[in-house]
Design a protein around this motif. Structure first.
Motif, PDB file in Angstrom:
ATOM      1  N   ALA A 170       0.834  -1.207   0.000  1.00  0.00           N
ATOM      2  CA  ALA A 170       0.000   0.000   0.000  1.00  0.00           C
ATOM      3  C   ALA A 170       0.863   1.249   0.000  1.00  0.00           C
ATOM      4  CB  ALA A 170      -0.921   0.007   1.213  1.00  0.00           C
ATOM      5  N   ARG A 171       0.339   2.303  -0.600  1.00  0.00           N
ATOM      6  CA  ARG A 171       1.037   3.588  -0.635  1.00  0.00           C
ATOM      7  C   ARG A 171       0.099   4.655  -0.098  1.00  0.00           C
ATOM      8  NH1 ARG A 171       0.939   7.909  -3.811  1.00  0.00           N
ATOM      9  NH2 ARG A 171      -0.562   6.897  -5.207  1.00  0.00           N
ATOM     10  N   SER A 172       0.607   5.499   0.774  1.00  0.00           N
ATOM     11  CA  SER A 172      -0.223   6.555   1.348  1.00  0.00           C
ATOM     12  C   SER A 172      -0.599   7.561   0.263  1.00  0.00           C
ATOM     13  CB  SER A 172       0.519   7.278   2.474  1.00  0.00           C
ATOM     14  OG  SER A 172       0.817   6.393   3.531  1.00  0.00           O
ATOM     15  N   PRO A 173      -1.890   7.807   0.053  1.00  0.00           N
ATOM     16  CA  PRO A 173      -2.285   8.822  -0.927  1.00  0.00           C
ATOM     17  C   PRO A 173      -1.829  10.209  -0.471  1.00  0.00           C
ATOM     18  CG  PRO A 173      -4.146   7.419  -0.300  1.00  0.00           C
ATOM     19  CD  PRO A 173      -3.039   7.146   0.665  1.00  0.00           C
ATOM     20  N   ASP A 174      -1.883  11.148  -1.377  1.00  0.00           N
ATOM     21  CA  ASP A 174      -1.545  12.521  -1.049  1.00  0.00           C
ATOM     22  C   ASP A 174      -2.454  13.028   0.068  1.00  0.00           C
ATOM     23  OD1 ASP A 174      -0.233  15.200  -1.909  1.00  0.00           O
ATOM     24  OD2 ASP A 174      -2.383  15.622  -1.917  1.00  0.00           O
ATOM     25  N   PHE A 175      -1.862  13.672   1.055  1.00  0.00           N
ATOM     26  CA  PHE A 175      -2.623  14.119   2.223  1.00  0.00           C
ATOM     27  C   PHE A 175      -3.748  15.071   1.828  1.00  0.00           C
ATOM     28  CE2 PHE A 175      -3.068  17.198   5.811  1.00  0.00           C
ATOM     29  CZ  PHE A 175      -3.587  16.316   6.742  1.00  0.00           C
ATOM     30  N   ALA A 176      -3.448  16.046   0.995  1.00  0.00           N
ATOM     31  CA  ALA A 176      -4.464  17.015   0.593  1.00  0.00           C
ATOM     32  C   ALA A 176      -5.610  16.334  -0.143  1.00  0.00           C
ATOM     33  CB  ALA A 176      -3.842  18.098  -0.283  1.00  0.00           C
ATOM     34  N   GLU A 177      -5.297  15.336  -0.958  1.00  0.00           N
ATOM     35  CA  GLU A 177      -6.351  14.613  -1.665  1.00  0.00           C
ATOM     36  C   GLU A 177      -7.239  13.849  -0.688  1.00  0.00           C
ATOM     37  OE1 GLU A 177      -4.603  12.127  -4.588  1.00  0.00           O
ATOM     38  OE2 GLU A 177      -3.771  13.773  -5.773  1.00  0.00           O
ATOM     39  N   GLN A 178      -6.633  13.242   0.328  1.00  0.00           N
ATOM     40  CA  GLN A 178      -7.424  12.523   1.322  1.00  0.00           C
ATOM     41  C   GLN A 178      -8.354  13.465   2.081  1.00  0.00           C
ATOM     42  OE1 GLN A 178      -4.013  10.299   3.244  1.00  0.00           O
ATOM     43  NE2 GLN A 178      -5.561   8.688   3.264  1.00  0.00           N
ATOM     44  N   VAL A 179      -7.847  14.636   2.453  1.00  0.00           N
ATOM     45  CA  VAL A 179      -8.684  15.609   3.155  1.00  0.00           C
ATOM     46  C   VAL A 179      -9.835  16.050   2.258  1.00  0.00           C
ATOM     47  CG1 VAL A 179      -8.754  17.905   4.196  1.00  0.00           C
ATOM     48  CG2 VAL A 179      -6.813  16.383   4.655  1.00  0.00           C
ATOM     49  N   ASP A 180      -9.527  16.332   0.998  1.00  0.00           N
ATOM     50  CA  ASP A 180     -10.587  16.717   0.054  1.00  0.00           C
ATOM     51  C   ASP A 180     -11.636  15.618  -0.070  1.00  0.00           C
ATOM     52  OD1 ASP A 180      -9.529  19.205  -0.529  1.00  0.00           O
ATOM     53  OD2 ASP A 180      -8.442  18.517  -2.306  1.00  0.00           O
ATOM     54  N   ASP A 181     -11.193  14.370  -0.103  1.00  0.00           N
ATOM     55  CA  ASP A 181     -12.136  13.258  -0.214  1.00  0.00           C
ATOM     56  C   ASP A 181     -13.027  13.157   1.018  1.00  0.00           C
ATOM     57  OD1 ASP A 181     -11.155  12.621  -2.695  1.00  0.00           O
ATOM     58  OD2 ASP A 181      -9.939  10.924  -2.016  1.00  0.00           O
ATOM     59  N   ILE A 182     -12.454  13.351   2.196  1.00  0.00           N
ATOM     60  CA  ILE A 182     -13.255  13.300   3.427  1.00  0.00           C
ATOM     61  C   ILE A 182     -14.302  14.404   3.421  1.00  0.00           C
ATOM     62  CG2 ILE A 182     -13.150  13.703   5.921  1.00  0.00           C
ATOM     63  CD1 ILE A 182     -10.483  12.168   5.898  1.00  0.00           C
ATOM     64  N   LEU A 183     -13.885  15.597   3.053  1.00  0.00           N
ATOM     65  CA  LEU A 183     -14.846  16.709   3.021  1.00  0.00           C
ATOM     66  C   LEU A 183     -15.941  16.442   1.994  1.00  0.00           C
ATOM     67  CD1 LEU A 183     -12.398  19.749   3.285  1.00  0.00           C
ATOM     68  CD2 LEU A 183     -13.826  18.778   5.093  1.00  0.00           C
ATOM     69  N   ALA A 184     -15.590  15.875   0.845  1.00  0.00           N
ATOM     70  CA  ALA A 184     -16.593  15.571  -0.180  1.00  0.00           C
ATOM     71  C   ALA A 184     -17.538  14.468   0.300  1.00  0.00           C
ATOM     72  CB  ALA A 184     -15.901  15.152  -1.475  1.00  0.00           C
ATOM     73  N   LEU A 185     -16.997  13.471   0.971  1.00  0.00           N
ATOM     74  CA  LEU A 185     -17.847  12.401   1.497  1.00  0.00           C
ATOM     75  C   LEU A 185     -18.813  12.940   2.551  1.00  0.00           C
ATOM     76  CD1 LEU A 185     -15.147   9.603   1.712  1.00  0.00           C
ATOM     77  CD2 LEU A 185     -17.299   9.420   0.439  1.00  0.00           C
ATOM     78  N   LEU A 186     -18.330  13.831   3.394  1.00  0.00           N
ATOM     79  CA  LEU A 186     -19.212  14.433   4.400  1.00  0.00           C
ATOM     80  C   LEU A 186     -20.293  15.289   3.749  1.00  0.00           C
ATOM     81  CD1 LEU A 186     -16.563  15.454   7.094  1.00  0.00           C
ATOM     82  CD2 LEU A 186     -18.314  13.688   7.339  1.00  0.00           C
ATOM     83  N   ARG A 187     -19.947  15.974   2.669  1.00  0.00           N
ATOM     84  CA  ARG A 187     -20.933  16.823   1.971  1.00  0.00           C
ATOM     85  C   ARG A 187     -21.874  16.022   1.084  1.00  0.00           C
ATOM     86  NH1 ARG A 187     -16.221  20.189   0.848  1.00  0.00           N
ATOM     87  NH2 ARG A 187     -16.139  19.123  -1.175  1.00  0.00           N
ATOM     88  N   GLY A 188     -21.499  14.803   0.743  1.00  0.00           N
ATOM     89  CA  GLY A 188     -22.303  14.014  -0.175  1.00  0.00           C
ATOM     90  C   GLY A 188     -22.027  14.327  -1.629  1.00  0.00           C
ATOM     91  N   THR A 189     -20.821  14.858  -1.928  1.00  0.00           N
ATOM     92  CA  THR A 189     -20.480  15.232  -3.308  1.00  0.00           C
ATOM     93  C   THR A 189     -19.328  14.400  -3.859  1.00  0.00           C
ATOM     94  OG1 THR A 189     -18.956  16.955  -2.511  1.00  0.00           O
ATOM     95  CG2 THR A 189     -21.258  17.599  -2.924  1.00  0.00           C
ATOM     96  N   TYR A 190     -19.009  13.291  -3.220  1.00  0.00           N
ATOM     97  CA  TYR A 190     -17.830  12.516  -3.610  1.00  0.00           C
ATOM     98  C   TYR A 190     -18.076  11.731  -4.892  1.00  0.00           C
ATOM     99  CZ  TYR A 190     -14.075   9.093  -3.539  1.00  0.00           C
ATOM    100  OH  TYR A 190     -12.996   8.318  -3.879  1.00  0.00           O
ATOM    101  N   LEU A 191     -17.081  11.756  -5.782  1.00  0.00           N
ATOM    102  CA  LEU A 191     -17.063  10.932  -6.981  1.00  0.00           C
ATOM    103  C   LEU A 191     -15.809  10.069  -6.955  1.00  0.00           C
ATOM    104  CD1 LEU A 191     -18.085  13.512  -9.756  1.00  0.00           C
ATOM    105  CD2 LEU A 191     -19.547  11.804  -8.645  1.00  0.00           C
ATOM    106  N   SER A 192     -15.958   8.801  -7.249  1.00  0.00           N
ATOM    107  CA  SER A 192     -14.801   7.909  -7.311  1.00  0.00           C
ATOM    108  C   SER A 192     -13.906   8.296  -8.478  1.00  0.00           C
ATOM    109  CB  SER A 192     -15.277   6.466  -7.486  1.00  0.00           C
ATOM    110  OG  SER A 192     -15.710   6.260  -8.827  1.00  0.00           O
ATOM    111  N   PRO A 193     -12.678   7.756  -8.552  1.00  0.00           N
ATOM    112  CA  PRO A 193     -11.808   8.052  -9.696  1.00  0.00           C
ATOM    113  C   PRO A 193     -12.453   7.714 -11.041  1.00  0.00           C
ATOM    114  CG  PRO A 193     -10.524   7.070  -7.934  1.00  0.00           C
ATOM    115  CD  PRO A 193     -11.961   6.992  -7.510  1.00  0.00           C
TER     116      PRO A 193
END
Length: 380
Positions: A170-193
């Motif tokens: 496993a490789r740690s994803p970019d920190f900023a990308e992970q934070v953005d994903d968490i915020l999008a998941l909380l907002r309900g706006t997340y799209l997978s790759p």
């Protein structure tokens, strides 16, 4: 005394001669008391393969929230380098569903910082340039020279731990990308790759307050500012770089989740009835800190009655942490905390303190709450 809120950071420390079950019982006891005394938040750290019982913050947050009624409970901080945005969002969404409006989600770069440390040790990049070579006292606050943690983060213990905290390869994803994903998941706006909309259940629309934590003027501070998130600066971990971290956060801040910056600054503090008694209680703090700084992980907190002092060479490794610990009578510690607040412009202070005996730790927070004038704290 300054009106800024006081909060608690707990590692669920295991004392010499005790075990994890006892440490967790002590955490629940302290959390109940902290709520009654008027502390604003009760945050749990995440540490692995060390003599602290806070390795699973989401589980422990749930236990603390269940044992209390009103105090905010959260993480300081979830190590994003060893997990995924989806797992974090679902875990904290579950906590919010059970204890609505009380959960704080603090995020940190610990896993990512280790990769940077390995690069430094291998010579792929140079070590951090020290901005201060001598200890400075600024407005009553001790600012020591920076400590280069690269070799600690690259130690055999932490290397082995990293190997089992992630799936093989496993490789740690970019920190900023992970934070953005968490915020999008909380907002309900997340799209997978692949562009597929995914909703975290629980998680979407959870009333979770997201924080970023940082020890320097680097990625975490700047990202927190750009996203308009609240920020935690770790004076108790990296006292040399706290002012730089706070300044970088404020310089980068743009209205987002918050309309204006909000900073909590941490400090290590132990309070007793007198300065002399406090000095007795923290006599083995250098030993405990040395176990961390030497790359061996935190040992069970040593008993001052039986533990010899460090050698001069050993003490040199932890001098910056020892001189920036606030230990003393209530007025002594409150004055130092207020000076830290004034210098950093902190909106809130986060206090962490460890003693060998649980009763002494409880009394430390009780004395501090009373001196700070928290609602619910009796005059000590």
């Amino acid at each position: 005394m300054s009106p800024v809120p006081l909060s608690i950071l707990d590692l669920a420390p295991i004392s010499e001669g005790a075990d994890a079950r006892t440490a967790l019982a002590h955490t629940l006891d302290l959390a109940r008391r902290a709520e009654a005394w008027g502390f604003s938040r009760y945050w749990l750290a995440e540490h692995h393969f060390a003599a602290v019982a806070s390795s699973s913050p989401a589980v422990l947050i749930g236990a603390v929230a269940a044992a209390t009624r009103t105090i905010r409970v959260g993480s300081a901080a979830v190590q994003l380098g060893t997990t995924t945005a989806a797992a974090v969002t679902e875990a904290f969404g579950t906590l919010d569903a059970l204890y609505p409006g009380r959960i704080d989600l603090g995020l940190g770069r610990s896993g990512h910082r280790r990769a940077e440390a390995l690069a430094a040790v291998s010579g792929e990049r140079g070590p951090a340039v020290a901005t201060r070579t001598e200890t400075e006292i600024r407005e009553g606050v001790v600012l020591p020279p920076p400590f280069d943690a690269s070799r600690v983060l690259a130690s055999p213990l932490l290397t082995a731990a990293a190997g089992v905290l992630q799936q093989p390869g496993a490789r740690s994803p970019d920190f900023a990308e992970q934070v953005d994903d968490i915020l999008a998941l909380l907002r309900g706006t997340y799209l997978s790759p692949d562009g597929v909309a995914l909703r975290a259940v629980p998680g979407t629309a959870a009333d979770v307050q997201v924080w970023l934590f940082g020890s320097s003027a680097g990625a975490s501070a700047q990202l927190a500012g750009r996203l308009g998130l609240p920020f935690g600066a770790n004076y108790h971990v990296s006292p040399a770089t706290t002012l730089d971290a706070v300044a970088a956060y404020r310089a980068a801040f743009r209205p987002g989740v918050l309309p204006e910056p909000y900073v909590v600054v941490s400090a290590d503090a132990v309070v007793a009835e007198s300065d002399d008694r406090a000095a007795e209680l923290v006599a083995t703090y250098p030993n405990w800190t040395h176990s961390i700084r030497s790359g061996n992980g935190a040992v069970a907190y040593p008993d001052p009655a039986t533990t010899p002092p460090l050698t001069e060479e050993e003490y040199a490794l932890v001098h910056d942490r020892v001189v920036t610990q606030f230990a003393g009578a209530p007025t002594t510690v409150a004055d130092r905390l207020d000076r830290l607040r004034a210098l950093t412009g902190a909106d809130e202070l986060l206090v962490t303190g460890i003693t060998h005996a649980h009763a002494d730790r409880v009394r430390s927070y009780e004395l501090l709450a009373a001196e700070w004038g928290l609602a619910g704290a009796a005059a000590a």
